[in-house]
Design a protein around this motif. Sequence first.
Motif, PDB file in Angstrom:
ATOM      1  N   ARG A 234       0.805  -1.236   0.000  1.00  0.00           N
ATOM      2  CA  ARG A 234       0.000   0.000   0.000  1.00  0.00           C
ATOM      3  C   ARG A 234       0.831   1.276   0.000  1.00  0.00           C
ATOM      4  O   ARG A 234       0.326   2.346   0.342  1.00  0.00           O
ATOM      5  CB  ARG A 234      -0.984  -0.007   1.192  1.00  0.00           C
ATOM      6  N   ALA A 235       2.104   1.180  -0.409  1.00  0.00           N
ATOM      7  CA  ALA A 235       2.924   2.393  -0.536  1.00  0.00           C
ATOM      8  C   ALA A 235       2.272   3.359  -1.530  1.00  0.00           C
ATOM      9  O   ALA A 235       2.363   4.577  -1.382  1.00  0.00           O
ATOM     10  CB  ALA A 235       4.331   2.023  -0.997  1.00  0.00           C
TER      11      ALA A 235
ATOM     12  N   LYS B 260       6.384   5.385  -8.922  1.00  0.00           N
ATOM     13  CA  LYS B 260       7.723   5.617  -8.373  1.00  0.00           C
ATOM     14  C   LYS B 260       7.914   4.867  -7.058  1.00  0.00           C
ATOM     15  O   LYS B 260       8.988   4.335  -6.794  1.00  0.00           O
ATOM     16  CB  LYS B 260       7.894   7.118  -8.147  1.00  0.00           C
ATOM     17  N   TRP B 261       6.880   4.843  -6.240  1.00  0.00           N
ATOM     18  CA  TRP B 261       6.994   4.209  -4.924  1.00  0.00           C
ATOM     19  C   TRP B 261       6.749   2.703  -4.964  1.00  0.00           C
ATOM     20  O   TRP B 261       6.856   2.034  -3.953  1.00  0.00           O
ATOM     21  CB  TRP B 261       6.043   4.892  -3.917  1.00  0.00           C
ATOM     22  N   CYS B 262       6.378   2.183  -6.124  1.00  0.00           N
ATOM     23  CA  CYS B 262       6.157   0.734  -6.231  1.00  0.00           C
ATOM     24  C   CYS B 262       7.467   0.080  -6.642  1.00  0.00           C
ATOM     25  O   CYS B 262       7.739  -0.110  -7.822  1.00  0.00           O
ATOM     26  CB  CYS B 262       5.059   0.425  -7.245  1.00  0.00           C
TER      27      CYS B 262
ATOM     28  N   ALA C 204       4.895  -3.767  -9.556  1.00  0.00           N
ATOM     29  CA  ALA C 204       3.511  -4.141  -9.848  1.00  0.00           C
ATOM     30  C   ALA C 204       2.869  -3.030 -10.677  1.00  0.00           C
ATOM     31  O   ALA C 204       1.990  -3.270 -11.495  1.00  0.00           O
ATOM     32  CB  ALA C 204       2.732  -4.349  -8.552  1.00  0.00           C
ATOM     33  N   LEU C 205       3.329  -1.790 -10.457  1.00  0.00           N
ATOM     34  CA  LEU C 205       2.860  -0.649 -11.228  1.00  0.00           C
ATOM     35  C   LEU C 205       4.021  -0.130 -12.074  1.00  0.00           C
ATOM     36  O   LEU C 205       5.092   0.150 -11.548  1.00  0.00           O
ATOM     37  CB  LEU C 205       2.375   0.474 -10.301  1.00  0.00           C
ATOM     38  N   THR C 206       3.796  -0.052 -13.379  1.00  0.00           N
ATOM     39  CA  THR C 206       4.809   0.553 -14.255  1.00  0.00           C
ATOM     40  C   THR C 206       4.109   1.560 -15.157  1.00  0.00           C
ATOM     41  O   THR C 206       2.881   1.499 -15.340  1.00  0.00           O
ATOM     42  CB  THR C 206       5.528  -0.511 -15.110  1.00  0.00           C
TER      43      THR C 206
ATOM     44  N   LEU D  58      14.094   5.134  -0.154  1.00  0.00           N
ATOM     45  CA  LEU D  58      13.695   4.201  -1.221  1.00  0.00           C
ATOM     46  C   LEU D  58      14.808   4.019  -2.249  1.00  0.00           C
ATOM     47  O   LEU D  58      15.065   2.902  -2.713  1.00  0.00           O
ATOM     48  CB  LEU D  58      12.412   4.684  -1.901  1.00  0.00           C
ATOM     49  N   GLU D  59      15.478   5.124  -2.597  1.00  0.00           N
ATOM     50  CA  GLU D  59      16.593   5.030  -3.556  1.00  0.00           C
ATOM     51  C   GLU D  59      17.681   4.107  -3.007  1.00  0.00           C
ATOM     52  O   GLU D  59      18.245   3.297  -3.727  1.00  0.00           O
ATOM     53  CB  GLU D  59      17.194   6.414  -3.826  1.00  0.00           C
TER      54      GLU D  59
END
Lengths: 184, 659
Positions: free
Chosen positions: A27-28, A132-134, A138-140, B225-226
Amino acid sequence: MTMEQKASNKKKVKVIKIDLDKCNGCRACEVICSAFHANPKYSSNNPARSRIRVYFDPLKNKYVPVYAGEYTPAECMGRDKYIINGKEYDECGFCRASCPSRDLFKEPDSGLPLKCDMCEDDPPQEEPLCVKWCLVDALTYEEREEEGEEEVKPEDVEIGLNALVDKYGLDKVVDTVARMTQKD
Amino acid sequence: MRYAETGYNLEVDLSTGNIERVESDPKMTELFIGGLGTNSKILWDRVPPEVEPFSPDNILIFSTGLLCGTPAPGANRTIVSTFSPQTNLMAYSMMGGFWAPELKYAGYDKVIIRGKSPKLVYLLITNDKVELRDATHLKGKGTLETATLIKEELNDPKVQVASIGLAGENRVFFASIEQGRSSASRLGIGGVMGDKGLKAIAVRGKRDVNIARPAEFIKYCNDILEYIKFRANNPIKGVPPILATLGSPQEMALHDEEWHTTSFSWGHARFRRKDFWTPEIAERWTKIQDSTVERLISCYNCPMRCGGIIIHPMLNRFMMKCYSKLTYLMAAVSDDLGFAFKITGLAQEYGVDGFTTPQVMAFAIELYEAGILTDSDMPDFPKSNEDRFFYLLDKIVRREGIGDVLADGVYWAARKIGRGAEQYDHNTTRKHEQMVIKLGMLNPLYYLMYGTGEKGNITQIEGQIPQAPLPEDTKEEFVKDWIHPPKEWAEEFKQFILEWGRGENVFPFYPPISTICKLVEWQEMMHYIDDSTGVCAGLSSFPIKPPYHIHNYPLIISAGTGLDIDDEGLYRMAKRNRNLLRAINIRRGLKRQDEKPPQDHWKKRFPEYEEKLQDEYYKFKGWDKNGVPTKETLKDLGLDYIAEDLEKRGIYDNGTESK
């Protein structure tokens, strides 16, 4: 015909690809979406305000991230239910609409509809922040150009007002706005 | 407005059914950060040392960490604190998952529970609405089963449920609190929850968590995250694969289990199988794991996939992670990975600790084989170890027959059984089962960590340092980007990494005791910070070269809360928490002689040197010869009232306090 005019006949199509098999259910995407859309930006977060929701049920191994799409004043004539590889998904489980049949994609305080805007920003973000946070991909994100006119997108305020008009009628909304204006 | 935290706690009295929403004092955040720190303060203030763990006056706190519910990656831990029925000392156990962020979104930092409910209930928290609900229909239900039934009852799949199973209801001394695949399982806190008649806490929240300096905060989150991406592509060289990455040991994803199966002990922590990991085992286990782990999953707002969804032909789907894959299997001396998954699934539904439970059962088998327990104690005891484990698990969680004795853990069971059973209690410290490792040469760092770790669990104090000297050709590269140690110790630590393993530079007399103290202090302090912020140790204090460290933590906390904290300030807060927790346990009777690792942990022991280690480490910590924080130490941290209390109780009176 000038080059500029020619370009205006192309529209940019933004696509978020969702790979259900790669979703880890963290859930990010909800976190960063609701933070980005807070006012001021990132000043708060609250998954209940997110324009993406991850529906997941680990005990049935079902993982479905869904983006908020169009607001609709009326329910569909019927409902749909998908069964994929023997797994039955929730009723309307893949539908993106902010719709009277459910609580999904509505501001928790006002009940006004939410809609994904692909994180429009100035300067623009490289990609929507949920992508970006995935980190598990799963998300592109993909962009492509297609022939056709760029659609004029209604602003958030307009979408919200439309929902109010649907709920209370145009006269009532106009009266209220007029009364509020006079107060100031 | 309060930032990062909500500024409100829920106070629940189960005896009267009274529930209050109480604003917390912001000063407490400045002093104790949150999570474990503020929990400890509450327990110090409100639970006098004579209160028994199973007393209505004992308090059970479910707390978020300071950063839970903010976008800080991996800040999702629930910190549960109370007093342990097994050790009679403070118990704090933590779980990842989704519960703590949800509580923040509901508008609370902590749920503070006292009293005892006359009948089984569950607590339901939905924003402003908080109620105790009848749970008699959930009596005897499994932990996951309970969560599912509550979600169905409320018709909301996003409700987060922390619950106990049969073991908690029956006050087993090693009962856990479970939430999906995450469990707060050490030291019997599930038993305390059961004693209070509380089956579960269900929470759903739809409110905002606010950030003080948003742009700055989100930049730090993006940096984290990076760095996680960088580490995914750059595993640590020169260490076993299982230690090379971030997160909990990636045992749902990785197949290579050579490190655990050949270096850790089998049976009741008795023997190593140094040649266990053969190509045949590797192939068989790979096949089983690939057909069993259906998906890799994460806790809230964390990209690490430490967990797995498990499918097993004889069980409903469940989730698990980490080393519990091997604890039951190795204790039962089984080669069948399928057995490991099956018994872990059952044990989770019953709600028991995956570290202690296998050891208790292996201990019972030893006693049976030695003739100390007989067929009259264990009627129809099966022949195979696997079947015996299912048999014993069932008896323990029901407290039936011999299970009633074993349910108190190895230490108490050995004393109840007598007839020489005490001799088989060889792997406990402070009455608590320790990690199943038996090695040759004394490791001075681990000597101190096993002995003095207030939680009594090595994984909650160790971290960040390779387990053995690095191969020479990787050392220089390792220290090049090792930015993690505190500035004033960085050079000393780098020298240690470079020189460790060369010539005479081996344990136990290397490195110098002064360096050992600093290395242990650093490892422990980072855990104390995590336990207060709610950031998972898997992204911070546990793995080598983690994304969170003493240099970026103060920036993240400051931007999130609006407090202005630097490295030193944060270190001081952690130190305050450390000494507070110490004082709580000292006040409850913790003694120097309790702080000894199991006698057989290492073959080669050095009693005089060990005493010296303990002396020097206590001095380094600002504690006297008995391990009691000195008045000066406490006053320096603004804990004068603790010094006064210890003084009044005569704890300093025996004339051994060192200045």
